[in-house]
Design a protein around this motif. Structure first.
Motif, short mmCIF file in Angstrom:
data_model
loop_
_atom_site.label_atom_id
_atom_site.label_comp_id
_atom_site.label_asym_id
_atom_site.label_seq_id
_atom_site.Cartn_x
_atom_site.Cartn_y
_atom_site.Cartn_z
N ARG A 58 0.82 -1.21 0.00
CA ARG A 58 0.00 0.00 0.00
C ARG A 58 0.86 1.26 0.00
N MET A 59 0.44 2.26 -0.79
CA MET A 59 1.08 3.58 -0.74
C MET A 59 0.53 4.32 0.48
N VAL A 60 1.41 4.91 1.28
CA VAL A 60 0.97 5.57 2.51
C VAL A 60 1.46 7.02 2.53
N PRO A 61 0.67 7.92 3.15
CA PRO A 61 1.07 9.33 3.27
C PRO A 61 2.00 9.52 4.47
N LEU A 62 3.04 10.32 4.29
CA LEU A 62 4.02 10.54 5.35
C LEU A 62 4.11 12.02 5.70
N TYR A 63 4.35 12.27 6.98
CA TYR A 63 4.49 13.62 7.51
C TYR A 63 5.78 13.70 8.30
N ASP A 64 6.41 14.88 8.30
CA ASP A 64 7.57 15.07 9.16
C ASP A 64 7.32 16.27 10.06
N ASP A 65 8.38 16.76 10.72
CA ASP A 65 8.18 17.83 11.70
C ASP A 65 8.56 19.20 11.17
N ARG A 66 8.55 19.39 9.85
CA ARG A 66 8.86 20.70 9.30
C ARG A 66 7.76 21.69 9.69
N PRO A 67 8.12 22.97 9.91
CA PRO A 67 7.10 23.97 10.25
C PRO A 67 6.10 24.14 9.10
N VAL A 68 4.88 24.50 9.48
CA VAL A 68 3.84 24.76 8.49
C VAL A 68 4.20 25.99 7.67
N THR A 69 3.98 25.92 6.35
CA THR A 69 4.13 27.07 5.48
C THR A 69 2.82 27.34 4.76
N HIS A 70 2.74 28.49 4.09
CA HIS A 70 1.50 28.86 3.40
C HIS A 70 1.20 27.92 2.24
N GLU A 71 2.21 27.17 1.79
CA GLU A 71 2.01 26.27 0.66
C GLU A 71 1.38 24.94 1.08
N ASP A 72 1.36 24.66 2.37
CA ASP A 72 0.82 23.40 2.86
C ASP A 72 -0.70 23.46 2.93
N GLY A 73 -1.36 22.44 2.38
CA GLY A 73 -2.79 22.31 2.56
C GLY A 73 -3.09 21.72 3.93
N PHE A 74 -4.36 21.72 4.32
CA PHE A 74 -4.74 21.19 5.62
C PHE A 74 -4.48 19.69 5.66
N ASN A 75 -3.58 19.26 6.58
CA ASN A 75 -3.20 17.85 6.73
C ASN A 75 -2.65 17.24 5.43
N GLU A 76 -2.01 18.05 4.61
CA GLU A 76 -1.44 17.55 3.35
C GLU A 76 -0.12 16.84 3.62
N PRO A 77 0.07 15.60 3.13
CA PRO A 77 1.31 14.86 3.42
C PRO A 77 2.53 15.48 2.77
N HIS A 78 3.70 15.21 3.37
CA HIS A 78 4.96 15.72 2.85
C HIS A 78 5.63 14.76 1.89
N ALA A 79 5.25 13.49 1.94
CA ALA A 79 5.83 12.48 1.05
C ALA A 79 4.91 11.27 1.03
#
Length: 291
Positions: A58-79
């Protein structure tokens, strides 16, 4: 090591439905139940090698601890990556990548056969069993949940440290306006009290969860999670019983997050910077700590 004023969360091995509701749900107090999962298939099976075996493709969404920026959507994965590659990463080295709010039960329905819906006095939302994964020393930023649910948080494979604070501590938490988080540059392992003096007044709870143990988090509690070892957790949710929290949840879901996304698109990084500044200004102003 934490330096805020934290007390150990009470623990019981088992508890009756009546006692759980009267002692913890009604007064909105946390508790760790150590043996709730002992008769589940998950207690024996839910380790990383089992997840790899049944869900590795399965393909899974990943998140890290980078600070939120204006380009990030709500709960949008980083990889994104395949589950077997992610588990291999977890087992080989520390990583900041986490899986967050992933409905693996929908992707792999057989997992639903491994656990039982606890008859514990909460009306649990059957559509929302969510899984969370993390590597050694990965951290989940200090936040509270958008829907103000009562949460049963079960941990598997390894150890996890949970720091939680009740909603009445929000005034000390440097909450970001129009968001559900504290300032992301606060190190909650070693708070800088000269920079964040309000945190000295915060009072909360701490617990270390081991395989199969469950933490009950009442409505709207702040929580900061750290994976001491690689592992994963499952949360079951029950919508808030308090009518005021239902209203707050509706506002968050229907208005707040859409307004925040609109302002990010309109003002860009200036909106994020403004909110970070206001988190400090408003916290210190409310507490009469203008500095």
């Amino acid at each position: 090591m934490f330096y805020m004023q934290l007390q150990e969360i009470p623990r019981v091995k088992t508890i009756s439905r009546e006692d759980f509701v009267s002692r913890y749900v009604k007064p909105q107090k946390p508790v760790v139940i150590e043996e709730l999962t002992r008769d589940w298939g998950a207690y024996d099976k839910w380790h990383l090698d089992y997840i790899n075996r049944i869900a590795g493709d399965r393909m899974v969404p990943l998140y890290d601890d980078r600070p939120v920026t204006h380009e990030d959507g709500f709960n949008e994965p980083h990889a994104r990556m395949r589950m077997h590659d992610y588990i291999r990463l977890l087992e080989s080295e520390p990583t900041n990548y986490r899986i967050f709010l992933y409905n693996l039960m929908k992707e792999v329905p057989s997992l639903q056969e491994d656990f039982q819906w606890p008859d514990i006095g909460l009306r649990l939302v059957k559509q929302l069993p969510m899984l969370f994964f993390g590597g050694e020393n990965s951290k989940v930023f200090m936040h509270f949940d958008i829907d103000y649910s009562n949460i049963l948080h079960f941990h598997f494979h390894g150890r996890k440290q949970c720091v939680i604070l009740p909603p009445d501590q929000t005034k000390y938490m440097y909450k970001i306006p129009h968001a559900l988080i504290s300032r992301e540059d606060i190190d909650f392992d070693h708070p800088d009290y000269e920079k964040w003096p309000a945190l000295k007044k915060a009072r909360g709870y701490i617990a270390n969860l081991e395989h199969g143990q469950m933490l009950y988090m009442p409505e709207g509690y702040w929580h900061y999670m750290k994976y001491v070892t690689p592992g994963f957790s499952m949360s079951l949710r029950s919508f808030p019983r308090n009518p005021a929290n239902l209203v707050k949840a509706a506002y968050n879901v229907l208005i707040m997050r859409h307004y925040d996304n609109f302002m990010r698109k309109r003002k860009g990084q200036a909106w994020i910077d403004y909110k970070n500044e206001q988190a400090v200004v408003r916290t210190h102003r409310e507490l009469g700590m203008e500095i």
